[in-house]
Design an enzyme around this catalytic site. Structure first.
Site, PDB file in Angstrom:
ATOM      1  N   LYS A  30       0.844  -1.218   0.000  1.00 30.67           N
ATOM      2  CA  LYS A  30       0.000   0.000   0.000  1.00 30.67           C
ATOM      3  C   LYS A  30       0.866   1.249   0.000  1.00 30.67           C
ATOM      4  O   LYS A  30       2.029   1.217   0.412  1.00 30.67           O
ATOM      5  CB  LYS A  30      -0.948   0.033   1.202  1.00 30.67           C
ATOM      6  CG  LYS A  30      -0.286  -0.003   2.594  1.00 30.67           C
ATOM      7  CD  LYS A  30       0.177   1.313   3.169  1.00 30.67           C
ATOM      8  CE  LYS A  30       0.747   1.177   4.576  1.00 30.67           C
ATOM      9  NZ  LYS A  30       1.627   2.269   4.983  1.00 30.67           N
ATOM     10  N   PRO A 113       9.498  -4.690  -0.102  1.00 29.32           N
ATOM     11  CA  PRO A 113      10.571  -4.348   0.833  1.00 29.32           C
ATOM     12  C   PRO A 113      10.033  -4.113   2.251  1.00 29.32           C
ATOM     13  O   PRO A 113       8.910  -3.611   2.424  1.00 29.32           O
ATOM     14  CB  PRO A 113      11.163  -3.061   0.244  1.00 29.32           C
ATOM     15  CG  PRO A 113      10.875  -3.162  -1.222  1.00 29.32           C
ATOM     16  CD  PRO A 113       9.517  -3.825  -1.298  1.00 29.32           C
ATOM     17  N   GLY A 117       7.360   1.212   4.982  1.00 26.59           N
ATOM     18  CA  GLY A 117       6.076   1.923   5.016  1.00 26.59           C
ATOM     19  C   GLY A 117       5.108   1.419   3.962  1.00 26.59           C
ATOM     20  O   GLY A 117       4.110   2.071   3.649  1.00 26.59           O
ATOM     21  N   LEU A 118       5.385   0.233   3.400  1.00 26.01           N
ATOM     22  CA  LEU A 118       4.551  -0.322   2.332  1.00 26.01           C
ATOM     23  C   LEU A 118       3.520  -1.321   2.836  1.00 26.01           C
ATOM     24  O   LEU A 118       2.726  -1.858   2.055  1.00 26.01           O
ATOM     25  CB  LEU A 118       5.449  -0.988   1.282  1.00 26.01           C
ATOM     26  CG  LEU A 118       6.363  -0.016   0.522  1.00 26.01           C
ATOM     27  CD1 LEU A 118       7.426  -0.778  -0.267  1.00 26.01           C
ATOM     28  CD2 LEU A 118       5.537   0.856  -0.422  1.00 26.01           C
ATOM     29  N   SER A 122       1.727  -6.373   7.182  1.00 29.09           N
ATOM     30  CA  SER A 122       0.289  -6.289   7.487  1.00 29.09           C
ATOM     31  C   SER A 122      -0.532  -6.982   6.407  1.00 29.09           C
ATOM     32  O   SER A 122      -1.521  -7.670   6.695  1.00 29.09           O
ATOM     33  CB  SER A 122      -0.149  -4.819   7.574  1.00 29.09           C
ATOM     34  OG  SER A 122       0.566  -4.153   8.577  1.00 29.09           O
ATOM     35  N   ASP A 155      -2.539  -1.572  10.462  1.00 31.60           N
ATOM     36  CA  ASP A 155      -2.798  -1.501   9.013  1.00 31.60           C
ATOM     37  C   ASP A 155      -3.465  -2.753   8.462  1.00 31.60           C
ATOM     38  O   ASP A 155      -3.806  -2.792   7.284  1.00 31.60           O
ATOM     39  CB  ASP A 155      -1.466  -1.379   8.252  1.00 31.60           C
ATOM     40  CG  ASP A 155      -0.859   0.001   8.337  1.00 31.60           C
ATOM     41  OD1 ASP A 155      -1.551   0.922   8.791  1.00 31.60           O
ATOM     42  OD2 ASP A 155       0.313   0.134   7.936  1.00 31.60           O
TER      43      ASP A 155
END
Ligand code: C5P
Length: 308
Positions: A30, A113, A117-118, A122, A155
């Protein structure tokens, strides 16, 4: 809507039945196009307002029914015990469903990765909930899975919903957003990673929070120029202070002329909003070609938002 090859019409991402007792799931990454911190809670978490978009960069999970829950990662190197969200999600579901015998041998192929923050961990956790629900024929609803997801991580619930959503609370209160067209991005993951807790520990809660209305309207209209103008992420400031290289990635991307560029989530990955797939390919190629020495390990991807 039921699709051929999908065994569970209540979930958004395809669950492919690979045999009588095995499944394959794709777990997307995301991007946060807007992220404001609107308060700090007594439990240490921050209240958020964020717009999240799932994109076509995927981990893959293969689940084979077993009595025990076990995990193997490719490439190896990630934790495979209770500190992996896949195992945590599996344990939460087994306990909530009262099915300690419901296990799986899970093979996770990691392409998203980490510490970027991707949302990869989650998303893997959400896929595990969906997969075990299907494998065990538990027929849990998305609402029931979302409650379990929230106890695994902030998340996780997003990855059970359609691919664009406005998320509040810790991030676990998810409202699907309508979208009119796909968006094209270049994604750059610097060699340096960032820990979510550390970035949040350094964030300043603003006296007057920014509002996400402009960004939400831009995403609804599908106009990349408007999206680029309305990007915002409150976590950039603490992340840039912890890892100045992340700001340099953002500035290098901006210099290549996209509609806008911003860090996603708590970083360290940065994305550029592009006018077309062709522009994304051009910018990704130019970014690769002109890297200064401290950027040679950056990984560059061309990605596109998923459609409902
Ligand atoms: O929920 P999750 O385990 O992903 O969060 C990791 C850490 O990030 C939390 O322990 C907390 O320090 C921080 N966090 C936060 N506010 C949020 C989400 C995460 O402070 N809304």
């Amino acid at each position: 809507m039921s699709r051929p090859g999908c065994s569970d019409p209540s979930t958004v991402y395809p669950v492919i039945r690979a045999g009588a007792d095995s499944l394959i799931l794709a777990a997307p990454a995301k991007l946060n196009l807007f992220l404001e911190v609107v308060g700090k809670r007594d439990d240490g978490y921050h209240e958020l307002e964020t717009l999240m978009v799932a994109v076509d960069l995927f981990d893959t999970l293969e689940l084979r029914a077993e009595k025990e829950l076990s995990l193997r990662c490719e490439p190896p190197g990630l934790p495979t015990g209770a500190d992996n969200l896949v195992i945590r999600a599996g344990e939460v579901l087994r306990a909530a469903a009262g099915r300690p015998d419901l296990g799986a041998a899970i093979r996770l192929t990691k392409r998203i990765p980490t510490r970027a923050g991707l949302g990869g961990g989650s998303s893997d956790a959400a896929a595990t909930l969906v997969g075990l629900n299907a494998l065990g024929k538990l027929a849990l609803t998305n609402k029931e899975l979302a409650a379990m997801a929230a106890s695994v991580g902030s998340d996780v619930a997003f990855f059970l919903t359609p691919p664009v959503a406005w998320c509040t609370g810790r991030g676990e209160v998810v409202s699907p957003e309508p979208v009119s067209r796909v968006l094209d991005f270049v994604l750059v993951c610097p060699a340096v990673g960032l820990g979510t807790a550390e970035v949040y520990a350094h964030v300043r809660v603003p006296a007057v929070p920014r509002r996400g209305d402009e960004l939400r309207a831009a995403v609804r209209s599908g106009d990349p120029e408007a999206v680029g103008r309305a990007l915002f992420n409150r976590l950039e400031e603490p992340a840039f202070a912890l890892a100045p290289q992340v700001r340099r990635v953002r500035d290098r991307l901006l210099a290549l002329g996209p509609c806008g560029a911003q860090m996603t989530g708590s970083g360290s990955a940065v994305f550029a909003v592009c006018r077309s797939r062709a522009e994304a390919v051009r910018i990704a190629t130019a970014y690769h070609a002109a890297g200064p020495p401290d950027h040679t390990d950056d990984r560059v991807f061309v990605v596109r938002s998923l459609t409902p």
